[in-house]
Scaffold this motif. Structure first.
Motif, PDB file in Angstrom:
ATOM      1  N   VAL A 188      41.624  47.084  45.370  1.00 11.17           N
ATOM      2  CA  VAL A 188      42.321  45.979  44.709  1.00 11.17           C
ATOM      3  C   VAL A 188      43.368  46.611  43.813  1.00 11.17           C
ATOM      4  O   VAL A 188      43.019  47.383  42.903  1.00 11.17           O
ATOM      5  CB  VAL A 188      41.342  45.106  43.888  1.00 11.17           C
ATOM      6  CG1 VAL A 188      42.084  43.988  43.187  1.00 11.17           C
ATOM      7  CG2 VAL A 188      40.232  44.553  44.777  1.00 11.17           C
ATOM      8  N   PRO A 189      44.665  46.350  44.045  1.00  8.44           N
ATOM      9  CA  PRO A 189      45.713  46.991  43.254  1.00  8.44           C
ATOM     10  C   PRO A 189      45.494  46.821  41.742  1.00  8.44           C
ATOM     11  O   PRO A 189      45.182  45.730  41.265  1.00  8.44           O
ATOM     12  CB  PRO A 189      46.987  46.267  43.696  1.00  8.44           C
ATOM     13  CG  PRO A 189      46.672  45.789  45.081  1.00  8.44           C
ATOM     14  CD  PRO A 189      45.202  45.445  45.054  1.00  8.44           C
ATOM     15  N   PRO A 193      37.936  49.773  43.007  1.00  5.58           N
ATOM     16  CA  PRO A 193      37.548  49.125  44.269  1.00  5.58           C
ATOM     17  C   PRO A 193      36.420  48.112  44.023  1.00  5.58           C
ATOM     18  O   PRO A 193      35.511  48.357  43.231  1.00  5.58           O
ATOM     19  CB  PRO A 193      37.064  50.282  45.143  1.00  5.58           C
ATOM     20  CG  PRO A 193      37.760  51.484  44.582  1.00  5.58           C
ATOM     21  CD  PRO A 193      37.858  51.225  43.096  1.00  5.58           C
ATOM     22  N   ALA A 194      36.509  46.982  44.694  1.00  6.35           N
ATOM     23  CA  ALA A 194      35.495  45.930  44.563  1.00  6.35           C
ATOM     24  C   ALA A 194      34.434  46.114  45.633  1.00  6.35           C
ATOM     25  O   ALA A 194      34.754  46.194  46.823  1.00  6.35           O
ATOM     26  CB  ALA A 194      36.144  44.556  44.717  1.00  6.35           C
ATOM     27  N   VAL A 195      33.161  46.211  45.213  1.00  2.51           N
ATOM     28  CA  VAL A 195      32.067  46.289  46.178  1.00  2.51           C
ATOM     29  C   VAL A 195      31.913  44.915  46.816  1.00  2.51           C
ATOM     30  O   VAL A 195      31.748  43.907  46.129  1.00  2.51           O
ATOM     31  CB  VAL A 195      30.751  46.746  45.520  1.00  2.51           C
ATOM     32  CG1 VAL A 195      29.595  46.667  46.508  1.00  2.51           C
ATOM     33  CG2 VAL A 195      30.902  48.164  44.985  1.00  2.51           C
ATOM     34  N   TYR A 240      37.862  37.325  41.057  1.00  5.39           N
ATOM     35  CA  TYR A 240      39.235  37.152  40.597  1.00  5.39           C
ATOM     36  C   TYR A 240      39.742  35.719  40.535  1.00  5.39           C
ATOM     37  O   TYR A 240      40.820  35.492  39.981  1.00  5.39           O
ATOM     38  CB  TYR A 240      40.181  37.983  41.476  1.00  5.39           C
ATOM     39  CG  TYR A 240      39.776  39.438  41.489  1.00  5.39           C
ATOM     40  CD1 TYR A 240      39.783  40.195  40.324  1.00  5.39           C
ATOM     41  CD2 TYR A 240      39.367  40.054  42.659  1.00  5.39           C
ATOM     42  CE1 TYR A 240      39.370  41.519  40.320  1.00  5.39           C
ATOM     43  CE2 TYR A 240      38.980  41.385  42.671  1.00  5.39           C
ATOM     44  CZ  TYR A 240      38.983  42.107  41.501  1.00  5.39           C
ATOM     45  OH  TYR A 240      38.592  43.403  41.504  1.00  5.39           O
ATOM     46  N   ALA A 241      39.039  34.751  41.075  1.00  7.27           N
ATOM     47  CA  ALA A 241      39.498  33.372  40.985  1.00  7.27           C
ATOM     48  C   ALA A 241      39.279  32.871  39.558  1.00  7.27           C
ATOM     49  O   ALA A 241      38.378  33.331  38.856  1.00  7.27           O
ATOM     50  CB  ALA A 241      38.742  32.485  41.974  1.00  7.27           C
ATOM     51  N   PRO A 242      40.097  31.913  39.096  1.00 10.58           N
ATOM     52  CA  PRO A 242      39.998  31.467  37.705  1.00 10.58           C
ATOM     53  C   PRO A 242      38.608  30.991  37.304  1.00 10.58           C
ATOM     54  O   PRO A 242      38.163  31.251  36.203  1.00 10.58           O
ATOM     55  CB  PRO A 242      40.989  30.317  37.626  1.00 10.58           C
ATOM     56  CG  PRO A 242      41.891  30.458  38.792  1.00 10.58           C
ATOM     57  CD  PRO A 242      41.142  31.250  39.830  1.00 10.58           C
TER      58      PRO A 242
END
Length: 152
Positions: free
Chosen positions: A58-59, A63-65, A143-145
């Motif tokens: 993820v920039p 890194p997201a597991v 990452y969603a609100p």
């Protein structure tokens, strides 16, 4: 036993034996990087023992597991789909023992046996669909609100 789970349970005995004739055992220590997103996908594994974490770059973030895989699970599907490049990364979350397969040898075997090819492609497409859904849900949770939760 691992023979009754995952990909092995989806194959005939004959096809399982053909595939396993190409396998060799490998092991990874906790923290070993098995493959990185964007690298050449020239092999795959069936986990015998231990746990592997799949992650996604993820920039601007770690890194997201996305998912954790255990015994009987297929590790890697990108070897089957051109251009044969990993779409996720993988790291041993615990000591891992696995059966490793050379992708080119398995693709050649599939080219000789359309029934094996169909079994393998059907299984891998199911894995791909489940992992895509897991990635979507996990990224929305992160990452969603308001988070995503499981979509019904």
């Amino acid at each position: 036993m691992v023979w009754r789970t995952g990909i092995f349970s989806a194959m005939t005995k004959e096809h399982r034996e053909q595939l396993m004739a190409l396998a060799h055992e490998v092991s990874f220590a906790t923290g070993d990087r098995i493959f990185d997103e964007g690298a050449t996908a020239d092999r795959f594994w069936i986990i015998h023992t231990g746990t592997v974490s799949l992650d996604l770059r993820v920039p601007g973030r770690q890194p997201a597991v996305i998912e954790s895989l255990g015994a009987g699970k297929l590790l890697g599907w990108s070897w089957l789909v051109p251009p044969y490049v990993w779409h996720l990364g993988a790291e041993a979350a615990s000591p891992v023992r696995a059966y490793e397969f050379d992708a080119a040898a398995v693709r050649a075997l599939c080219a000789e046996d359309p029934r094996l090819d169909h079994e393998l492609c059907t299984y891998v497409s199911g894995v791909l669909a489940r992992r895509l859904r897991a990635a979507r849900v996990r990224l929305l949770d992160l990452y969603a609100p308001y988070g995503a939760g499981e979509v019904p």
